[in-house]
Enzyme design. Sequence first.
Site, PDB file in Angstrom:
ATOM      1  CD1 TRP A 165      18.762 -31.290  18.199  1.00 35.34           C
ATOM      2  CD2 TRP A 165      18.169 -31.541  20.343  1.00 35.34           C
ATOM      3  NE1 TRP A 165      19.530 -30.432  18.945  1.00 35.34           N
ATOM      4  CE2 TRP A 165      19.193 -30.567  20.270  1.00 35.34           C
ATOM      5  CE3 TRP A 165      17.641 -31.865  21.599  1.00 35.34           C
ATOM      6  CZ2 TRP A 165      19.685 -29.910  21.399  1.00 35.34           C
ATOM      7  CZ3 TRP A 165      18.133 -31.209  22.719  1.00 35.34           C
ATOM      8  CH2 TRP A 165      19.142 -30.247  22.610  1.00 35.34           C
ATOM      9  CG  ASN A 166      14.196 -28.304  21.694  1.00 35.90           C
ATOM     10  OD1 ASN A 166      13.739 -28.402  20.552  1.00 35.90           O
ATOM     11  ND2 ASN A 166      14.177 -27.168  22.357  1.00 35.90           N
ATOM     12  CE  LYS A 189      17.413 -30.994   8.351  1.00 31.49           C
ATOM     13  NZ  LYS A 189      17.642 -32.055   9.353  1.00 31.49           N
ATOM     14  N   GLY A 245      15.519 -23.676  15.408  1.00 33.23           N
ATOM     15  CA  GLY A 245      16.860 -24.199  15.672  1.00 33.23           C
ATOM     16  C   GLY A 245      17.776 -23.085  16.119  1.00 33.23           C
ATOM     17  CB  SER A 246      21.441 -22.902  16.222  1.00 30.47           C
ATOM     18  OG  SER A 246      21.739 -23.146  14.866  1.00 30.47           O
ATOM     19  CD  GLU A 267      11.687 -20.862  18.941  1.00 29.23           C
ATOM     20  OE1 GLU A 267      12.739 -20.292  19.330  1.00 29.23           O
ATOM     21  OE2 GLU A 267      11.334 -21.985  19.311  1.00 29.23           O
ATOM     22  CG  LEU A 268      16.141 -17.835  14.703  1.00 26.18           C
ATOM     23  CD1 LEU A 268      16.886 -16.741  13.986  1.00 26.18           C
ATOM     24  CD2 LEU A 268      16.265 -19.157  13.958  1.00 26.18           C
ATOM     25  CB  CYS A 301      13.981 -22.097  22.622  1.00 22.78           C
ATOM     26  SG  CYS A 301      12.460 -22.806  22.116  1.00 22.78           S
ATOM     27  CD  GLU A 398      18.963 -20.987  23.491  1.00 26.00           C
ATOM     28  OE1 GLU A 398      19.511 -20.985  22.373  1.00 26.00           O
ATOM     29  OE2 GLU A 398      17.737 -21.145  23.654  1.00 26.00           O
TER      30      GLU A 398
END
Length: 496
Positions: A165-166, A189, A245-246, A267-268, A301, A398
Amino acid sequence: MTKLVHSIRTLKDIVDQSLIKTGLFIGGRWSSGDEKFPVLNPATEQILCEVTSANIDDANLAITCAQKAWPSYRQSLPDLRYLYLSKWAALIENNLEDLALLLTLEQGKPLAEALGEVAFAQRYAIWYAEQAKRIEGHTVAPHADNLELLVEKIPVGIGAAITPWNFPASMVTRKLAPALAAGCPVVLKPSEDTPLIAAALIELLHRAGLPAGVVNLLPTSREQAPALGKVFTSSNCIKKISFTGSAYVGKQLLRQAAGQVQRVSMELGGNAPSIIFEDADLQSAVDHVCATKFRNAGQVCIATNRILVHRSIFPAFIQLLQAKISMLVPGNGLTPGVTLGPVINQRALDRIHNLVIKAQEQGAKVLCGGVRLDQSGYFYAPTLITDVLPENCLFKEEIFGPVAAVSVFDTESEAITLANNSQCGLAAYFYSENANRCRRVSQALEAGMVGQNCSAMTNERMPFGGLKQSGIGSEGGVEGIEEWLDTRFHCRAYAN
Ligand code: ADP
């Protein structure tokens, strides 16, 4: 602190109302279902609209449609794929203001940032439109005189993309554009917090003439997301998972994807250090640190997570940073002059505040902020915290919020050790006017992206990706399309 002013603009202010899609897009058609979930404006906590929540059957149907589209799409000429993507880019450009308004309404970022993100999203579309024509193989010197050895690049197959969502607009084009350029259909998604901007972008892709089934959109509730993730990772039609995401969810998807040996791009997140050496241009460093810390309310991130300052300049640095922070204007992103929007939701607000409380218990000192703003909307006061030791939660985790955490160091090698003291390795920044030091430090930092005396480094032409546990693979640049290509080698024998 500036008084928060609520803007009264709503979804009704979107000029092209047909860009507001609240359903699923499967097999070239929009459809709605009985299960819905609410989408909130984080600046007001008001419900913007209800969106259909895709279920397992919808996900399976989307995969079947992508599978039907695959044989002809994989063989489509790069020129045609260029056409779809360049039309998409043109449509994004033509609808820039509507898209930015939609983005601010559901995500909260200031309108100027939203306009910037949509423009950035458009640039991925046009960059990969061009890259579609540059998919190249090569020949290899043969090991016998009747042989011809050819290496070609082929699309990996159907991909599942899961976006956060960022940056809910640019993450969609950053994943979809290279996939489509490479010849891969996709099932997307989006985040449950920001499904509307993704849907508007998919509608524009549809208008660009993309054949039915090549892209399918499955918004779903947070509760239903794991079930869809399982459908994607257990399908032997899905050849690639692209996730941002996370780390927690990413690791879960990695484990699941192993079952079908699916290709992955992950990409975490990060824990970016910003090192300010004693020979830095101090005001410039403060400006850059502030930009990387407070853009998108710190929900980035590659945001600065740990500010490492040389002890000799610590007092001057803090004074300048605090002055800069006091100039931030929190509020509804649609109100002119606002520079700091809300965080995305109540869960994020609670998480950030709990981190700040814990950090203080662990010895850190709050110089400003440290509280939720007394106002509706998920606003957290811009916060400055010092005395953050390596054991402190703000150093290890983070933050993903408007909280600047400062630590001190005495030597260059100590700064590097501190900077690299993390499982993450996405971005790192440093500030120094000494060219020899710059070279040493840039080579010592364990990060996929290193910024030297700058803050805005992301660009569609560069590979965005991390080292260590920050992820696998790159997005953007010439590298980004490689993630959607497999290699096939042909050994051809001819009669002499
Ligand atoms: P955040 O906590 O910041 O929302 P997440 O990693 O939970 O970060 O979410 C990133 C994306 O992953 C969102 O689109 C979310 O819906 C999705 N997601 C969350 N959990 C799962 C899961 N188990 N499987 C697949 N997708 C998931």
